[in-house]
Design an enzyme around this catalytic site. Structure first.
Site, PDB file in Angstrom:
ATOM      1  N   GLY A   7     -15.269   1.381   2.123  1.00  0.00           N
ATOM      2  CA  GLY A   7     -16.501   0.586   2.237  1.00  0.00           C
ATOM      3  C   GLY A   7     -17.644   1.405   2.802  1.00  0.00           C
ATOM      4  O   GLY A   7     -17.487   2.570   3.147  1.00  0.00           O
ATOM      5  N   ASP A  27      -9.171  -1.102  12.028  1.00  0.00           N
ATOM      6  CA  ASP A  27      -8.131  -1.120  11.003  1.00  0.00           C
ATOM      7  C   ASP A  27      -7.267  -2.362  11.224  1.00  0.00           C
ATOM      8  O   ASP A  27      -6.644  -2.503  12.286  1.00  0.00           O
ATOM      9  CB  ASP A  27      -7.293   0.163  11.166  1.00  0.00           C
ATOM     10  CG  ASP A  27      -6.273   0.325  10.063  1.00  0.00           C
ATOM     11  OD1 ASP A  27      -5.877  -0.698   9.463  1.00  0.00           O
ATOM     12  OD2 ASP A  27      -5.852   1.468   9.812  1.00  0.00           O
ATOM     13  N   SER A  46      -8.550  -3.905   1.614  1.00  0.00           N
ATOM     14  CA  SER A  46      -7.678  -3.073   0.768  1.00  0.00           C
ATOM     15  C   SER A  46      -8.529  -2.187  -0.133  1.00  0.00           C
ATOM     16  O   SER A  46      -9.580  -2.622  -0.606  1.00  0.00           O
ATOM     17  CB  SER A  46      -6.788  -3.918  -0.157  1.00  0.00           C
ATOM     18  OG  SER A  46      -5.973  -3.057  -0.953  1.00  0.00           O
ATOM     19  N   LYS A  62       0.184  -0.337   3.441  1.00  0.00           N
ATOM     20  CA  LYS A  62       0.145  -0.842   4.821  1.00  0.00           C
ATOM     21  C   LYS A  62      -0.829  -2.005   4.970  1.00  0.00           C
ATOM     22  O   LYS A  62      -0.524  -2.993   5.638  1.00  0.00           O
ATOM     23  CB  LYS A  62      -0.248   0.287   5.788  1.00  0.00           C
ATOM     24  CG  LYS A  62       0.928   1.198   6.142  1.00  0.00           C
ATOM     25  CD  LYS A  62       0.504   2.346   7.013  1.00  0.00           C
ATOM     26  CE  LYS A  62       0.208   1.906   8.430  1.00  0.00           C
ATOM     27  NZ  LYS A  62      -0.199   3.051   9.277  1.00  0.00           N
ATOM     28  N   TYR A 116      -0.271  -0.821  -4.920  1.00  0.00           N
ATOM     29  CA  TYR A 116      -1.248  -1.919  -4.798  1.00  0.00           C
ATOM     30  C   TYR A 116      -0.597  -3.238  -5.226  1.00  0.00           C
ATOM     31  O   TYR A 116      -0.632  -4.232  -4.499  1.00  0.00           O
ATOM     32  CB  TYR A 116      -2.445  -1.606  -5.688  1.00  0.00           C
ATOM     33  CG  TYR A 116      -3.572  -2.616  -5.622  1.00  0.00           C
ATOM     34  CD1 TYR A 116      -4.292  -2.813  -4.443  1.00  0.00           C
ATOM     35  CD2 TYR A 116      -3.947  -3.346  -6.751  1.00  0.00           C
ATOM     36  CE1 TYR A 116      -5.352  -3.717  -4.396  1.00  0.00           C
ATOM     37  CE2 TYR A 116      -5.002  -4.244  -6.715  1.00  0.00           C
ATOM     38  CZ  TYR A 116      -5.706  -4.427  -5.530  1.00  0.00           C
ATOM     39  OH  TYR A 116      -6.756  -5.313  -5.489  1.00  0.00           O
ATOM     40  N   TYR A 130       4.057 -18.019   5.906  1.00  0.00           N
ATOM     41  CA  TYR A 130       3.315 -18.541   7.077  1.00  0.00           C
ATOM     42  C   TYR A 130       2.867 -19.978   6.830  1.00  0.00           C
ATOM     43  O   TYR A 130       2.813 -20.785   7.756  1.00  0.00           O
ATOM     44  CB  TYR A 130       2.111 -17.636   7.412  1.00  0.00           C
ATOM     45  CG  TYR A 130       2.460 -16.606   8.459  1.00  0.00           C
ATOM     46  CD1 TYR A 130       3.306 -15.542   8.156  1.00  0.00           C
ATOM     47  CD2 TYR A 130       1.975 -16.705   9.759  1.00  0.00           C
ATOM     48  CE1 TYR A 130       3.647 -14.604   9.110  1.00  0.00           C
ATOM     49  CE2 TYR A 130       2.317 -15.772  10.727  1.00  0.00           C
ATOM     50  CZ  TYR A 130       3.152 -14.727  10.396  1.00  0.00           C
ATOM     51  OH  TYR A 130       3.498 -13.805  11.354  1.00  0.00           O
ATOM     52  N   THR A 146     -14.079  -7.504 -11.327  1.00  0.00           N
ATOM     53  CA  THR A 146     -15.380  -7.978 -10.851  1.00  0.00           C
ATOM     54  C   THR A 146     -16.350  -6.809 -10.803  1.00  0.00           C
ATOM     55  O   THR A 146     -15.939  -5.671 -10.590  1.00  0.00           O
ATOM     56  CB  THR A 146     -15.208  -8.579  -9.439  1.00  0.00           C
ATOM     57  OG1 THR A 146     -14.252  -9.627  -9.524  1.00  0.00           O
ATOM     58  CG2 THR A 146     -16.505  -9.143  -8.900  1.00  0.00           C
ATOM     59  N   ARG A 157     -13.811   2.967 -10.856  1.00  0.00           N
ATOM     60  CA  ARG A 157     -13.571   1.850 -11.771  1.00  0.00           C
ATOM     61  C   ARG A 157     -14.494   1.955 -12.981  1.00  0.00           C
ATOM     62  O   ARG A 157     -15.508   2.660 -12.946  1.00  0.00           O
ATOM     63  CB  ARG A 157     -13.768   0.517 -11.051  1.00  0.00           C
ATOM     64  CG  ARG A 157     -12.501   0.106 -10.329  1.00  0.00           C
ATOM     65  CD  ARG A 157     -12.671  -1.148  -9.539  1.00  0.00           C
ATOM     66  NE  ARG A 157     -13.387  -0.893  -8.313  1.00  0.00           N
ATOM     67  CZ  ARG A 157     -13.484  -1.771  -7.314  1.00  0.00           C
ATOM     68  NH1 ARG A 157     -12.901  -2.938  -7.416  1.00  0.00           N
ATOM     69  NH2 ARG A 157     -14.156  -1.469  -6.224  1.00  0.00           N
TER      70      ARG A 157
HETATM   71  N1  UDP Z   1     -11.356   3.051 -17.536  1.00  0.00           N
HETATM   72  C1  UDP Z   1     -11.908   3.935 -18.434  1.00  0.00           C
HETATM   73  N2  UDP Z   1     -12.739   4.920 -17.952  1.00  0.00           N
HETATM   74  C2  UDP Z   1     -13.031   5.073 -16.638  1.00  0.00           C
HETATM   75  C3  UDP Z   1     -12.476   4.154 -15.716  1.00  0.00           C
HETATM   76  C4  UDP Z   1     -11.636   3.155 -16.200  1.00  0.00           C
HETATM   77  O1  UDP Z   1     -11.686   3.839 -19.647  1.00  0.00           O
HETATM   78  O2  UDP Z   1     -13.780   6.015 -16.289  1.00  0.00           O
HETATM   79  C5  UDP Z   1     -10.463   1.997 -18.053  1.00  0.00           C
HETATM   80  C6  UDP Z   1      -9.102   1.907 -17.352  1.00  0.00           C
HETATM   81  O3  UDP Z   1      -8.170   2.763 -17.968  1.00  0.00           O
HETATM   82  C7  UDP Z   1      -8.752   0.450 -17.554  1.00  0.00           C
HETATM   83  C8  UDP Z   1     -10.119  -0.252 -17.569  1.00  0.00           C
HETATM   84  O4  UDP Z   1     -11.087   0.755 -17.828  1.00  0.00           O
HETATM   85  O5  UDP Z   1      -8.112   0.245 -18.795  1.00  0.00           O
HETATM   86  C9  UDP Z   1     -10.477  -0.927 -16.261  1.00  0.00           C
HETATM   87  O6  UDP Z   1     -10.250  -0.002 -15.242  1.00  0.00           O
HETATM   88  P1  UDP Z   1     -10.661  -0.207 -13.736  1.00  0.00           P
HETATM   89  O7  UDP Z   1     -10.332   1.052 -13.025  1.00  0.00           O
HETATM   90  O8  UDP Z   1     -12.051  -0.696 -13.668  1.00  0.00           O
HETATM   91  O9  UDP Z   1      -9.749  -1.388 -13.190  1.00  0.00           O
HETATM   92  P2  UDP Z   1      -8.307  -1.990 -13.598  1.00  0.00           P
HETATM   93  O10 UDP Z   1      -8.609  -3.134 -14.460  1.00  0.00           O
HETATM   94  O11 UDP Z   1      -7.493  -0.955 -14.333  1.00  0.00           O
HETATM   95  O12 UDP Z   1      -7.734  -2.350 -12.305  1.00  0.00           O
END
Ligand code: UDP
Length: 292
Positions: A7, A27, A46, A62, A116, A130, A146, A157
Site C-alpha cells: 500500500g 502488521d 493482503s 501469514k 493466496y 468464529y 476490481t 495486474r
Molecule cells: N495479464 C496479462 N498481462 C499483464 C498482466 C495480467 O495478460 O501484464 C492477464 C493475466 O494472465 C490474467 C488476467 O490478465 O489472465 C488478469 O490478471 P490480473 O493479474 O489482473 O489478476 P487475476 O485475475 O489473474 O488475479
C-alpha cells in the site's frame, strides 16, 4: 492499519485532516491491541496482485491465516461486527461458469497461486468457525477483479500494466493468447456492494463483482482505445494456474442487497486513465513502483 508492504500512505493522505481518522502503521499478523470500543472491523489486509503474492508468498499466507485469526480475536473481544475481504480466487481455475457462491472451487494448493488462494480459503473457514463457535457477527465478501484510481501503476495486474504501457507507448504485455476471460468491476461499485453487505444480515459468502465478461485481449484493446495509444500488443507466457475463465454470478447480491454494478467499462476506464495521467505528470514515470 496497514504495514504498507503493497500500500501507499499517500492514498489516505487527505483523511489525516479528519479528526475521526486514525492510521496505524502495523502488521496485523502480530498481536493487535486497540483501546476502547470498536463497532466494526473490515479485514482487507493482503497482497492482492499475483505478482505481489508470488514475491511475498510467506507474508501472503501469514496475513490470510494469522492476520485473520488476530482480527477475528479482536472482533470477539470487542463484540464488533467483522467483514472478511475474500476473493474469486477461492474458485481457482473454475470448472463451473459463471461462479456462484455454492461452487467449492478448483484450487491447486501446491501451485504458486496456492499461497493466496489457500490463505483466503482458510480465512473463510476461520471466519465461519468464529461465527459458529464464538457467535461473532461476521460477513464474507468474495471480491472479483476490481480496478480504478489509486492502483499502483506497476503492481502487475492487467489494468495498471496495460495503462502504464499504453501511456508510455510501450507494448502491452498480454499473457498467453489473451483468450482467458475476466470481468472487471469499477471500485465505486465494489465499495457500494461491500457496504450494503456489511449492513445486511447475511453471514455466508457473497460475490461482489461485475458480470460483464471479456477476454484479456479485448480488455487490452479497450485500454488502447481509452488512452488513444497506438502501442502494439505483445504476447508473453501464461502464468502457472492462471484461471481460464472468471465471471461472478451475482444473483445473490442482487436479491439480498438490491445491488448490481452501475459504472460502464468505458466510464470506469476513463476515470482511471485520468488519475494515472495526473499521477504521472506529478510523480514522473517511476510512480507506483514498490517503495516509491
Ligand atoms: N495479464 C496479462 N498481462 C499483464 C498482466 C495480467 O495478460 O501484464 C492477464 C493475466 O494472465 C490474467 C488476467 O490478465 O489472465 C488478469 O490478471 P490480473 O493479474 O489482473 O489478476 P487475476 O485475475 O489473474 O488475479
Amino acid at each position: 492499519m496497514d504495514n504498507l508492504i503493497t500500500g501507499d500512505v499517500k492514498n489516505v493522505e487527505e483523511l489525516f485532516e479528519n479528526r475521526w481518522f486514525h492510521f496505524e502503521h502495523r502488521d496485523v499478523t502480530e498481536y493487535i491491541h486497540v483501546g476502547g470500543r470498536l463497532d466494526g472491523i473490515l479485514h482487507f489486509a493482503s497482497p492482492a496482485s499475483p505478482i505481489d503474492y508470488l514475491e511475498l508468498p510467506i507474508q501472503t499466507l501469514k496475513v490470510g491465516s494469522l492476520g485473520t485469526h488476530k482480527a477475528l480475536g479482536l472482533a470477539h473481544a470487542k463484540r464488533s461486527r467483522f467483514l472478511l475481504a475474500s476473493t474469486s480466487e477461492c474458485y481457482g481455475d473454475p470448472l463451473v461458469h459463471p461462479q456462484s457462491e455454492d461452487y467449492w472451487g478448483n484450487v491447486n494448493p501446491v501451485g504458486p497461486r496456492g499461497v493466496y488462494d489457500e490463505a483466503k480459503r482458510f480465512a473463510e473457514a476461520m471466519t465461519m468457525a468464529y461465527h459458529r463457535f464464538h457467535k461473532v457477527d461476521t460477513r464474507i465478501v468474495r471480491i472479483f477483479n476490481t480496478y480504478g484510481p489509486r492502483m499502483r501503476l506497476r503492481d502487475g495486474r492487467a489494468l495498471p500494466a496495460f495503462m502504464g504501457q499504453a501511456l508510455a507507448n510501450e507494448p502491452l504485455t498480454v499473457f498467453g493468447d489473451g483468450s482467458q476471460t475476466r470481468s472487471f468491476c469499477y471500485v465505486d461499485d465494489l465499495v457500494e456492494g461491500i457496504w450494503r453487505l456489511y449492513n445486511s444480515a447475511e453471514t455466508l459468502p457473497v460475490n461482489i463483482g461485475n458480470p460483464s465478461e471479456m477476454t484479456i485481449l479485448q480488455f487490452a484493446e479497450a485500454v488502447l482505445k481509452v488512452t488513444g495509444s497506438t502501442a502494439p500488443i505483445t504476447f508473453k507466457p501464461l502464468p502457472v494456474d492462471d484461471p481460464k475463465v472468471r465471471r461472478p454470478d451475482i444473483t445473490k447480491a442482487r436479491k439480498l442487497l438490491g445491488w448490481e454494478p452501475s459504472v460502464a467499462l468505458a466510464d470506469g476506464l476513463k476515470r482511471t486513465v485520468d488519475y494515472f495521467r495526473a499521477k504521472l505528470a506529478l510523480d514522473g514515470p517511476a510512480s507506483g513502483r514498490r517503495g516509491s
